[in-house]
Design a protein around this motif. Structure first.
Motif, PDB file in Angstrom:
ATOM      1  N   THR A 110       0.804  -1.217   0.000  1.00 32.34           N
ATOM      2  CA  THR A 110       0.000   0.000   0.000  1.00 32.34           C
ATOM      3  C   THR A 110       0.843   1.275   0.000  1.00 32.34           C
ATOM      4  O   THR A 110       0.371   2.330  -0.399  1.00 32.34           O
ATOM      5  CB  THR A 110      -0.915   0.031   1.235  1.00 32.34           C
ATOM      6  N   LEU A 111       2.077   1.169   0.452  1.00 32.50           N
ATOM      7  CA  LEU A 111       2.929   2.354   0.558  1.00 32.50           C
ATOM      8  C   LEU A 111       4.247   2.114  -0.166  1.00 32.50           C
ATOM      9  O   LEU A 111       4.729   0.982  -0.231  1.00 32.50           O
ATOM     10  CB  LEU A 111       3.241   2.661   2.033  1.00 32.50           C
ATOM     11  N   ASN A 112       4.803   3.178  -0.714  1.00 27.84           N
ATOM     12  CA  ASN A 112       6.181   3.097  -1.180  1.00 27.84           C
ATOM     13  C   ASN A 112       6.899   4.376  -0.798  1.00 27.84           C
ATOM     14  O   ASN A 112       6.312   5.249  -0.167  1.00 27.84           O
ATOM     15  CB  ASN A 112       6.257   2.829  -2.681  1.00 27.84           C
ATOM     16  N   GLU A 113       8.161   4.462  -1.169  1.00 22.74           N
ATOM     17  CA  GLU A 113       8.927   5.628  -0.762  1.00 22.74           C
ATOM     18  C   GLU A 113       8.227   6.891  -1.287  1.00 22.74           C
ATOM     19  O   GLU A 113       7.786   6.911  -2.434  1.00 22.74           O
ATOM     20  CB  GLU A 113      10.364   5.548  -1.285  1.00 22.74           C
ATOM     21  N   ASN A 114       8.102   7.900  -0.444  1.00 24.76           N
ATOM     22  CA  ASN A 114       7.425   9.170  -0.750  1.00 24.76           C
ATOM     23  C   ASN A 114       5.909   9.109  -0.689  1.00 24.76           C
ATOM     24  O   ASN A 114       5.242  10.091  -0.989  1.00 24.76           O
ATOM     25  CB  ASN A 114       7.841   9.721  -2.118  1.00 24.76           C
ATOM     26  N   SER A 115       5.322   7.968  -0.317  1.00 18.48           N
ATOM     27  CA  SER A 115       3.871   7.910  -0.146  1.00 18.48           C
ATOM     28  C   SER A 115       3.441   8.784   1.018  1.00 18.48           C
ATOM     29  O   SER A 115       4.143   8.883   2.019  1.00 18.48           O
ATOM     30  CB  SER A 115       3.399   6.492   0.202  1.00 18.48           C
ATOM     31  N   SER A 116       2.263   9.393   0.870  1.00 24.88           N
ATOM     32  CA  SER A 116       1.629  10.070   1.983  1.00 24.88           C
ATOM     33  C   SER A 116       0.303   9.379   2.252  1.00 24.88           C
ATOM     34  O   SER A 116      -0.255   8.748   1.359  1.00 24.88           O
ATOM     35  CB  SER A 116       1.351  11.529   1.654  1.00 24.88           C
ATOM     36  N   PHE A 117      -0.181   9.481   3.469  1.00 26.85           N
ATOM     37  CA  PHE A 117      -1.493   8.917   3.768  1.00 26.85           C
ATOM     38  C   PHE A 117      -2.136   9.741   4.868  1.00 26.85           C
ATOM     39  O   PHE A 117      -1.493  10.563   5.517  1.00 26.85           O
ATOM     40  CB  PHE A 117      -1.379   7.438   4.175  1.00 26.85           C
ATOM     41  N   TYR A 128      -7.589  13.216  13.522  1.00 22.60           N
ATOM     42  CA  TYR A 128      -6.988  13.019  12.203  1.00 22.60           C
ATOM     43  C   TYR A 128      -5.472  13.090  12.305  1.00 22.60           C
ATOM     44  O   TYR A 128      -4.932  13.974  12.976  1.00 22.60           O
ATOM     45  CB  TYR A 128      -7.460  14.092  11.219  1.00 22.60           C
ATOM     46  N   LEU A 129      -4.803  12.167  11.635  1.00 23.87           N
ATOM     47  CA  LEU A 129      -3.355  12.172  11.588  1.00 23.87           C
ATOM     48  C   LEU A 129      -2.898  12.152  10.137  1.00 23.87           C
ATOM     49  O   LEU A 129      -3.614  11.660   9.263  1.00 23.87           O
ATOM     50  CB  LEU A 129      -2.779  10.936  12.297  1.00 23.87           C
ATOM     51  N   GLY A 130      -1.711  12.690   9.905  1.00 29.28           N
ATOM     52  CA  GLY A 130      -1.092  12.574   8.595  1.00 29.28           C
ATOM     53  C   GLY A 130       0.062  11.598   8.693  1.00 29.28           C
ATOM     54  O   GLY A 130       0.609  11.361   9.778  1.00 29.28           O
ATOM     55  N   GLY A 131       0.435  11.024   7.567  1.00 28.86           N
ATOM     56  CA  GLY A 131       1.577  10.111   7.561  1.00 28.86           C
ATOM     57  C   GLY A 131       2.376  10.273   6.291  1.00 28.86           C
ATOM     58  O   GLY A 131       1.836  10.678   5.256  1.00 28.86           O
ATOM     59  N   LYS A 132       3.674   9.987   6.393  1.00 32.78           N
ATOM     60  CA  LYS A 132       4.530  10.121   5.225  1.00 32.78           C
ATOM     61  C   LYS A 132       5.659   9.108   5.311  1.00 32.78           C
ATOM     62  O   LYS A 132       6.271   8.953   6.379  1.00 32.78           O
ATOM     63  CB  LYS A 132       5.116  11.541   5.189  1.00 32.78           C
ATOM     64  N   VAL A 133       5.901   8.404   4.215  1.00 32.89           N
ATOM     65  CA  VAL A 133       7.060   7.512   4.164  1.00 32.89           C
ATOM     66  C   VAL A 133       8.271   8.355   3.803  1.00 32.89           C
ATOM     67  O   VAL A 133       8.255   9.084   2.813  1.00 32.89           O
ATOM     68  CB  VAL A 133       6.861   6.392   3.109  1.00 32.89           C
ATOM     69  N   LEU A 134       9.308   8.291   4.633  1.00 31.97           N
ATOM     70  CA  LEU A 134      10.478   9.149   4.430  1.00 31.97           C
ATOM     71  C   LEU A 134      11.631   8.412   3.773  1.00 31.97           C
ATOM     72  O   LEU A 134      12.471   9.014   3.115  1.00 31.97           O
ATOM     73  CB  LEU A 134      10.949   9.707   5.778  1.00 31.97           C
ATOM     74  N   ALA A 135      11.689   7.113   3.977  1.00 32.06           N
ATOM     75  CA  ALA A 135      12.803   6.341   3.437  1.00 32.06           C
ATOM     76  C   ALA A 135      12.462   4.867   3.541  1.00 32.06           C
ATOM     77  O   ALA A 135      11.548   4.467   4.269  1.00 32.06           O
ATOM     78  CB  ALA A 135      14.086   6.626   4.216  1.00 32.06           C
ATOM     79  N   SER A 136      13.182   4.059   2.794  1.00 31.31           N
ATOM     80  CA  SER A 136      13.088   2.623   2.995  1.00 31.31           C
ATOM     81  C   SER A 136      14.481   2.045   2.799  1.00 31.31           C
ATOM     82  O   SER A 136      15.328   2.650   2.149  1.00 31.31           O
ATOM     83  CB  SER A 136      12.082   1.993   2.031  1.00 31.31           C
ATOM     84  N   ARG A 137      14.695   0.905   3.421  1.00 28.26           N
ATOM     85  CA  ARG A 137      16.009   0.270   3.297  1.00 28.26           C
ATOM     86  C   ARG A 137      15.798  -1.229   3.354  1.00 28.26           C
ATOM     87  O   ARG A 137      14.797  -1.713   3.896  1.00 28.26           O
ATOM     88  CB  ARG A 137      16.939   0.731   4.420  1.00 28.26           C
TER      89      ARG A 137
END
Ligand code: ZN
Ligand code: ZN
Ligand code: ZN
Ligand code: ZN
Length: 212
Positions: A110-117, A128-137
């Motif tokens: 459902t998420l990849n690098e740079n995804s927001s939700f 309400y909350l925001g979310g952001k993928v910042l990096a993956s390794r």
């Protein structure tokens, strides 16, 4: 109004770090050097920021193989749970609701690098909350996810009457109060006072910071 301090705790070194440099600070740790971490080239670990406004934020690492349900459970435990309300992730226009099959989806599906939700807990008194993928390794955490950093209690959480540290929040009017001033609080409903907790759900629906 003076700009409020915005800082938080790095759980990797137990230091208090200003928000502006927290990401750089985290990246400087080389989290992959954690001893127990089995290396796995095929699997991925995501670094995700979850936040509400500028002063409430969490940085977490989560395995790509973990589910949205794992993330939902974590957010409820640390910030949200009061009475088992519904919750929902919105990712790329798709909704994934709790109490349904949606949350069985995996993070890497459902998420990849740079995804927001975005995320909503409780469709009545919503948080309400925001979310952001910042990096993956590449790699795999021994547990499905871990907390890397979280904000400290915002500086403006002080008694609205006298300016001392606040201990309770009125669920009716959201005013913060210290132990002394709560007796004179104008709503006159002492049972509507909830404890001050480091969470964006403070004072909402009787949230006390303790998972039910
Ligand atoms: Zn650190
Ligand atoms: Zn509730
Ligand atoms: Zn006071
Ligand atoms: Zn009040």
């Amino acid at each position: 109004m003076a700009k409020l301090k915005n800082e938080g705790l790095c759980t990797l070194c137990q230091k208090i770090v200003p928000y502006q440099s927290i990401l750089k600070h985290i990246k400087g740790h080389d989290p992959s050097s954690t001893k127990e971490e089995p290396s796995s080239e095929k699997e991925k670990i995501f670094l995700i920021k979850v936040f509400q406004g500028p002063y409430f934020w969490l940085y977490i690492e989560i395995n790509g193989n973990a589910t949205l349900n794992d993330l939902d459970t974590f957010l409820r435990d640390i910030w949200l749970e009061c009475c088992g309300h519904m919750s929902q992730f919105t990712i790329n226009g798709d909704h994934y609701e709790s109490h349904g099959p949606g949350l069985n989806k995996k993070i890497h599906q459902t998420l990849n690098e740079n995804s927001s939700f975005s995320y909503c807990y409780d469709f009545g008194s919503s948080t309400y909350l925001g979310g952001k993928v910042l990096a993956s390794r590449p790699g795999k955490l021994p547990k499905t996810l871990r907390l890397i950093a979280r904000n400290t209690l915002p500086e403006d959480v002080v008694c609205r009457t006298c300016g001392e540290a606040a201990t309770v929040i009125c669920c009716l009017c959201s005013d913060l109060s210290c132990e002394k001033c709560r007796k004179n609080h104008e709503c006159q409903e002492d049972d509507m006072m909830s404890p001050v907790v480091n969470s964006p759900r403070m004072g909402v629906c009787g949230y006390t910071g303790e998972a039910w």
